[in-house]
Design an enzyme around this catalytic site. Structure first.
Site, PDB file in Angstrom:
ATOM      1  N   PHE A  52      29.620  31.678  41.000  1.00  0.00           N
ATOM      2  CA  PHE A  52      30.972  32.142  41.301  1.00  0.00           C
ATOM      3  C   PHE A  52      31.814  32.209  40.034  1.00  0.00           C
ATOM      4  CE2 PHE A  52      35.308  31.836  42.913  1.00  0.00           C
ATOM      5  CZ  PHE A  52      35.270  32.823  43.877  1.00  0.00           C
ATOM      6  N   ARG A  90      43.616  35.269  39.099  1.00  0.00           N
ATOM      7  CA  ARG A  90      43.465  36.704  38.808  1.00  0.00           C
ATOM      8  C   ARG A  90      44.092  37.079  37.468  1.00  0.00           C
ATOM      9  NH1 ARG A  90      41.609  39.210  43.419  1.00  0.00           N
ATOM     10  NH2 ARG A  90      42.391  38.487  45.413  1.00  0.00           N
ATOM     11  N   ASP A 102      28.089  41.772  44.211  1.00  0.00           N
ATOM     12  CA  ASP A 102      27.393  40.528  44.534  1.00  0.00           C
ATOM     13  C   ASP A 102      26.245  40.912  45.482  1.00  0.00           C
ATOM     14  OD1 ASP A 102      26.819  37.886  45.127  1.00  0.00           O
ATOM     15  OD2 ASP A 102      28.666  37.470  46.175  1.00  0.00           O
ATOM     16  N   GLU A 149      34.750  48.859  40.490  1.00  0.00           N
ATOM     17  CA  GLU A 149      34.607  47.530  41.118  1.00  0.00           C
ATOM     18  C   GLU A 149      34.668  46.445  40.054  1.00  0.00           C
ATOM     19  OE1 GLU A 149      34.551  45.701  43.605  1.00  0.00           O
ATOM     20  OE2 GLU A 149      33.593  46.591  45.363  1.00  0.00           O
ATOM     21  N   ASP A 150      35.239  45.307  40.396  1.00  0.00           N
ATOM     22  CA  ASP A 150      35.221  44.157  39.497  1.00  0.00           C
ATOM     23  C   ASP A 150      33.832  43.530  39.466  1.00  0.00           C
ATOM     24  OD1 ASP A 150      35.542  43.579  42.169  1.00  0.00           O
ATOM     25  OD2 ASP A 150      36.968  41.952  41.888  1.00  0.00           O
TER      26      ASP A 150
HETATM   27  P1  5GP Z   1      29.656  42.048  47.813  1.00  0.00           P
HETATM   28  O1  5GP Z   1      29.995  42.885  49.007  1.00  0.00           O
HETATM   29  O2  5GP Z   1      28.984  42.826  46.715  1.00  0.00           O
HETATM   30  O3  5GP Z   1      28.876  40.822  48.203  1.00  0.00           O
HETATM   31  O4  5GP Z   1      30.980  41.434  47.264  1.00  0.00           O
HETATM   32  C1  5GP Z   1      31.878  42.157  46.560  1.00  0.00           C
HETATM   33  C2  5GP Z   1      33.222  41.462  46.526  1.00  0.00           C
HETATM   34  O5  5GP Z   1      33.093  40.045  46.689  1.00  0.00           O
HETATM   35  C3  5GP Z   1      33.860  41.666  45.189  1.00  0.00           C
HETATM   36  O6  5GP Z   1      34.642  42.837  45.161  1.00  0.00           O
HETATM   37  C4  5GP Z   1      34.687  40.411  45.032  1.00  0.00           C
HETATM   38  O7  5GP Z   1      35.940  40.585  45.622  1.00  0.00           O
HETATM   39  C5  5GP Z   1      33.930  39.357  45.795  1.00  0.00           C
HETATM   40  N1  5GP Z   1      33.085  38.519  44.905  1.00  0.00           N
HETATM   41  C6  5GP Z   1      31.749  38.547  44.769  1.00  0.00           C
HETATM   42  N2  5GP Z   1      31.311  37.647  43.884  1.00  0.00           N
HETATM   43  C7  5GP Z   1      32.421  37.017  43.429  1.00  0.00           C
HETATM   44  C8  5GP Z   1      32.637  35.982  42.455  1.00  0.00           C
HETATM   45  O8  5GP Z   1      31.730  35.433  41.801  1.00  0.00           O
HETATM   46  N3  5GP Z   1      33.936  35.624  42.254  1.00  0.00           N
HETATM   47  C9  5GP Z   1      34.982  36.185  42.912  1.00  0.00           C
HETATM   48  N4  5GP Z   1      36.189  35.757  42.627  1.00  0.00           N
HETATM   49  N5  5GP Z   1      34.814  37.175  43.832  1.00  0.00           N
HETATM   50  C10 5GP Z   1      33.541  37.577  44.075  1.00  0.00           C
END
Ligand code: 5GP
Length: 175
Positions: free
Chosen positions: A152, A165, A103, A99-100
């Protein structure tokens, strides 16, 4: 740096990213050396991290990609769509979700639940970034590159409305 209506400042430079990626890869090379793991990159955001991570992996392993989506603009929607594109048999395999960023953790939790139904031998998560303050679900996270504040970020695979990206560094929203 400007992308659409937001200003972003440099947050994690390329060199630090590459060092963290190499450290994570070293640990994975050690921990999975006899396990022929299957890396599962989560598109689109993890494409760059997965590419750099796998260039530092020197043990027998495989890589595939899947797609999920939970974000529009700069806010998590909290809803996670079903996964697309898992074309690999995963029963009895050691899986490493790549995973990148984590959150709320909802995306990766949903993914883990889906994958578990296919009875893999194990599931681990390797994430470049983690926002500990944003987590809404308890997750067992062994391989984390950086813990970051709940703000963010863009770059290194992460986008803001489709842009950014391609950036080699990671930037943080600054207004
Ligand atoms: P989660 O389900 O953990 O809330 O979110 C995961 C996904 O939300 C990540 O794979 C990513 O695509 C997106 N995401 C969460 N935080 C950020 C952020 O700070 N910047 C960006 N560009 N994408 C985010």
């Amino acid at each position: 740096m400007h992308i659409k209506d937001h200003t972003f400042g440099l947050f994690i430079p390329e060199k630090e990213i590459q060092e963290a990626v190499a450290r994570l890869a070293d640990r994975l090379n050690h921990d999975f050396r006899h396990l022929n793991p299957l890396f599962i990159g989560v598109l689109n955001g993890a494409f760059m991290f997965a590419a750099d991570l796998l260039r530092n992996i020197h043990i027998p392993s495989e890589l595939t990609f899947i797609k999920v989506k939970s974000y529009t603009g700069t806010q998590s929607t909290g809803t996670v769509n079903t996964l697309l594109g898992l074309d690999h048999p995963i029963q009895d395999r050691h899986l490493i979700i790549v995973e990148d960023i984590i959150d709320t953790g909802l995306t990766v939790q949903h993914l883990q639940e889906k994958l578990k139904q296919e009875k893999p031998a194990s599931i681990h998560i390797a994430t470049l970034l983690l926002k500990p303050e944003a987590l809404l679900t308890p997750l067992s996270l062994t391989y984390v590159g950086f813990e970051i504040p709940n703000e963010f970020v863009v770059g290194y695979g992460l986008d803001y409305d489709g842009q950014g990206r391609n950036l080699r560094d990671i930037y943080k929203v600054s207004e």
